[in-house]
Write an enzyme that holds these catalytic residues in place. Structure first.
Site, PDB file in Angstrom:
ATOM      1  CE  LYS A  64      10.643  -1.176  18.300  1.00  0.00           C
ATOM      2  NZ  LYS A  64      10.930  -2.518  18.830  1.00  0.00           N
ATOM      3  CG  HIS A 105      11.668   1.965  15.365  1.00  0.00           C
ATOM      4  ND1 HIS A 105      10.843   2.195  16.437  1.00  0.00           N
ATOM      5  CD2 HIS A 105      12.794   1.398  15.874  1.00  0.00           C
ATOM      6  CE1 HIS A 105      11.438   1.809  17.555  1.00  0.00           C
ATOM      7  NE2 HIS A 105      12.619   1.317  17.242  1.00  0.00           N
ATOM      8  CG  HIS A 140      18.381  -1.587  19.197  1.00  0.00           C
ATOM      9  ND1 HIS A 140      18.509  -2.790  19.867  1.00  0.00           N
ATOM     10  CD2 HIS A 140      17.416  -0.889  19.850  1.00  0.00           C
ATOM     11  CE1 HIS A 140      17.649  -2.822  20.871  1.00  0.00           C
ATOM     12  NE2 HIS A 140      16.975  -1.683  20.882  1.00  0.00           N
ATOM     13  CG  ASP A 199      16.420  -3.323  13.293  1.00  0.00           C
ATOM     14  OD1 ASP A 199      15.250  -3.685  13.035  1.00  0.00           O
ATOM     15  OD2 ASP A 199      16.832  -3.122  14.450  1.00  0.00           O
ATOM     16  CD  GLU A 214      18.628   0.973  14.460  1.00  0.00           C
ATOM     17  OE1 GLU A 214      17.574   1.625  14.636  1.00  0.00           O
ATOM     18  OE2 GLU A 214      19.447   0.765  15.360  1.00  0.00           O
ATOM     19  CB  SER A 249      15.055   3.270  17.995  1.00  0.00           C
ATOM     20  OG  SER A 249      16.326   3.242  18.607  1.00  0.00           O
ATOM     21  CG  ASN A 259       8.355   1.898  20.184  1.00  0.00           C
ATOM     22  OD1 ASN A 259       8.541   3.095  19.980  1.00  0.00           O
ATOM     23  ND2 ASN A 259       9.235   1.138  20.821  1.00  0.00           N
TER      24      ASN A 259
END
Length: 386
Positions: free
Chosen positions: A235, A204, A131, A201, A172, A176, A45
């Protein structure tokens, strides 16, 4: 009940679900050394290639020289060291919020934030693919939990219509395991119509998407309409730790009530110092723009129709054993792409989760495509649909 775990271990092995740690004998980067063999790494990541950055390594050393190796205790007991405060001020500016609070990890951020704000009589509405940290934190809160199918706005609206108490939507920006984006514009409209709060979130997305890599909310001009912006330093920023960016009132409440913050020793100050350099000097500077440009160029080379919407490009295999076999074949060819299986993803949706970074070369991407084609996973083998 027997304390002998061997039958359960044997069962997991039989289902091709058993995992073992691999020893990496090099720094993180596009090429890593695993079990004595150099392999091109498509599992990291570290999207901007900062984990082995000379700038961050120097900043980490400076942090050790200035502030020592450890923090001594929790920040409420031993005091807040300058780099932690400076980092939080920088994060608040970066995310365009009044304040921010850092935690030891993204997991700790979720586990501290959600139970501190939600409780019995309240309602948390989660995307099904959220997640594990968000799910676990919601369970810990004691609030009523409702789950809507992935990115299903109709079901989300129905759940909002019957929710009670304080209502928090949790999703998110980039998921992910599938690499797709949430329909953030529509979710913001729904939460405002029904008086809910939104926890987004951006783990990423930060560093990868939006102006200066500030995330999906920034790309869509919605930073001021997301009450809780969660993220990670582990990340694209290349380090470790998590954060929550929000109003001053929320952050002050978390300082007092977020148990994973109150009862944890503060992260090493050198990490905070290096993260400050990463955000201020790299992500928001020319180097950050250059790295993001290389990343998106690599992604376009990896898959052009349609273009990826994030740095995560999964190839769905389905069967767990088949995914393991293909991963093993690619490893023999010198490519590190672990198989992702249940319980990380649903049963029967095992996959190869390919992640691109700014550090990969064109030759490495083309080598990956050639090896994927050999195992029957050319571009026609369609990564996961959003």
């Amino acid at each position: 009940m027997s304390w002998d775990l061997q039958p359960q271990i044997d069962d997991w092995r039989a289902q091709d679900l058993w995992r073992e740690l691999r020893l990496v004998e090099s720094t993180q980067g596009p090429v890593v050394k695993v079990d004595g063999k150099e392999m091109v790494n498509f599992s990291s990541n570290d999207y901007l290639g900062l984990a082995d950055s000379e700038v961050l390594k120097q900043a980490m050393q400076e942090g050790v020289d200035f502030y020592g190796a450890g923090s001594g205790a929790s920040r409420l007991v031993c005091g807040t060291l300058r780099p932690h405060r400076d980092l939080e001020d920088a994060l608040a500016f970066f995310k365009r919020t009044e304040a921010a609070l850092t935690f030891s990890s993204g997991y700790a951020t979720a586990m501290g934030t959600i139970p501190a704000l939600m409780g019995q009589g309240d309602t948390i509405i989660l995307d099904k693919l959220c997640h594990a940290s968000l799910v676990d934190a919601s369970r810990l809160s004691g609030a009523t939990i409702r789950v809507f199918p992935h990115n299903h706005l109709g079901k989300l609206e129905k759940l909002l219509q019957t929710a009670t108490g304080r209502v928090l939507i949790v999703t998110e920006s980039i998921f992910s395991m599938d690499g797709d984006r949430c329909p953030l514009v529509e979710i913001v409209a729904l939460k405002e119509r029904h008086g809910a709060w939104l926890m987004l979130d951006e783990a990423h997305a930060v560093g990868v998407i939006g102006p200066q890599g500030r995330g999906l909310a920034a790309e869509l001009g919605l930073e001021g309409q997301v009450e809780l912006q969660m993220g990670t330093l582990s990340k694209a920023i290349g380090l470790s730790g998590g954060y929550l960016a929000a109003s001053r009132q929320v952050i002050d409440w978390l300082i007092n009530r977020a148990r994973s913050f109150v009862y944890s020793t503060a992260p090493p100050p050198a990490v905070a110092h290096a993260a400050l350099v990463g955000i201020c000097e790299i992500l928001q500077g020319k180097d950050g723009d250059t790295r993001r440009g290389r990343l998106w160029k690599n992604l376009a080379l990896l898959k052009s129709d349609p273009l990826p919407t994030s740095a995560i490009v999964p190839w769905i295999i389905g069967d767990e054993q088949k995914a393991m076999d293909i991963s093993s074949q690619l490893r023999e060819a010198g490519l590190l792409i672990p198989a992702i299986r249940y319980p990380t993803v649903a049963r029967g949706s095992a996959r190869l989760r390919v992640t691109c970074t700014a550090g990969h070369s064109e030759a490495q991407i083309r080598r990956l495509l050639a090896e994927l084609a050999k195992v029957g996973l050319g571009e026609s083998a369609a990564p996961a649909e959003a």
